[in-house]
Design a protein around this motif. Sequence first.
Motif, PDB file in Angstrom:
ATOM      1  N   SER A 149       4.502  80.040   0.702  1.00 28.42           N
ATOM      2  CA  SER A 149       5.031  80.687   1.851  1.00 28.42           C
ATOM      3  C   SER A 149       4.617  82.136   1.890  1.00 28.42           C
ATOM      4  CB  SER A 149       6.535  80.653   1.622  1.00 28.42           C
ATOM      5  OG  SER A 149       7.095  81.071   0.246  1.00 28.42           O
ATOM      6  N   CYS A 150       3.924  82.677   0.933  1.00 23.06           N
ATOM      7  CA  CYS A 150       3.452  84.088   0.934  1.00 23.06           C
ATOM      8  C   CYS A 150       2.175  84.295   0.148  1.00 23.06           C
ATOM      9  CB  CYS A 150       4.645  84.925   0.199  1.00 23.06           C
ATOM     10  SG  CYS A 150       4.657  84.269  -1.647  1.00 23.06           S
TER      11      CYS A 150
ATOM     12  N   CYS B 297       2.005  82.866  -3.336  1.00 22.75           N
ATOM     13  CA  CYS B 297       1.707  81.408  -3.548  1.00 22.75           C
ATOM     14  C   CYS B 297       0.322  81.273  -3.311  1.00 22.75           C
ATOM     15  CB  CYS B 297       2.540  80.707  -2.317  1.00 22.75           C
ATOM     16  SG  CYS B 297       4.340  80.948  -2.316  1.00 22.75           S
TER      17      CYS B 297
ATOM     18  N   TYR C 193       3.352  73.854  -6.606  1.00 19.65           N
ATOM     19  CA  TYR C 193       3.224  73.308  -5.221  1.00 19.65           C
ATOM     20  C   TYR C 193       2.880  71.794  -5.198  1.00 19.65           C
ATOM     21  CZ  TYR C 193       3.683  78.383  -4.947  1.00 19.65           C
ATOM     22  OH  TYR C 193       3.991  79.587  -5.269  1.00 19.65           O
TER      23      TYR C 193
ATOM     24  N   SER D  38       2.330  71.723   0.144  1.00 14.82           N
ATOM     25  CA  SER D  38       3.565  72.124   0.712  1.00 14.82           C
ATOM     26  C   SER D  38       4.199  73.018  -0.127  1.00 14.82           C
ATOM     27  CB  SER D  38       4.360  70.948   0.817  1.00 14.82           C
ATOM     28  OG  SER D  38       4.808  70.196  -0.308  1.00 14.82           O
TER      29      SER D  38
ATOM     30  N   ALA E  60      -0.924  80.367   3.283  1.00 10.13           N
ATOM     31  CA  ALA E  60       0.345  79.839   3.413  1.00 10.13           C
ATOM     32  C   ALA E  60       0.847  79.663   4.606  1.00 10.13           C
ATOM     33  CB  ALA E  60       1.133  81.107   2.785  1.00 10.13           C
ATOM     34  N   ASP E  61       0.102  80.480   5.674  1.00  8.74           N
ATOM     35  CA  ASP E  61       0.685  80.208   7.011  1.00  8.74           C
ATOM     36  C   ASP E  61       0.564  78.877   7.752  1.00  8.74           C
ATOM     37  OD1 ASP E  61       1.663  82.768   7.230  1.00  8.74           O
ATOM     38  OD2 ASP E  61       0.071  83.526   8.514  1.00  8.74           O
TER      39      ASP E  61
END
Length: 73
Positions: free
Chosen positions: A13-14, A17, A65, A10, A38-39
Motif C-alpha cells: 500500500s505504500c 511496502c 505480503y 496483495s 503498490a498502486d
Amino acid sequence: MSETITYRVSGMSCGHCEKAVSAEVGALPGVTNVSATADTGLVTVVTETPVTDDAIRTAVDEAGYELVDRVQG
C-alpha cells in the motif's frame, strides 16, 4: 539471457511496502532488477538465470505480503 516476469502481489500500500518486497526478491540469486508498484500491486522481476515462482513466492512472503499470481503477458 534475461527474463522479465510480472507478478500480482496483495497487501502493498505504500513506498515502504515496495521497498520491502524489492529487497527480499532482489536478494534471490539470479535476480538483477525488481520493480514493485503498490498502486497496481504488480512486481516485475528481471532475472539472468531461472528463478522459480516458488522462490519468488517465498521472498514475497518473507516481506510480509502475498503473491497472488503470475501475470501472463
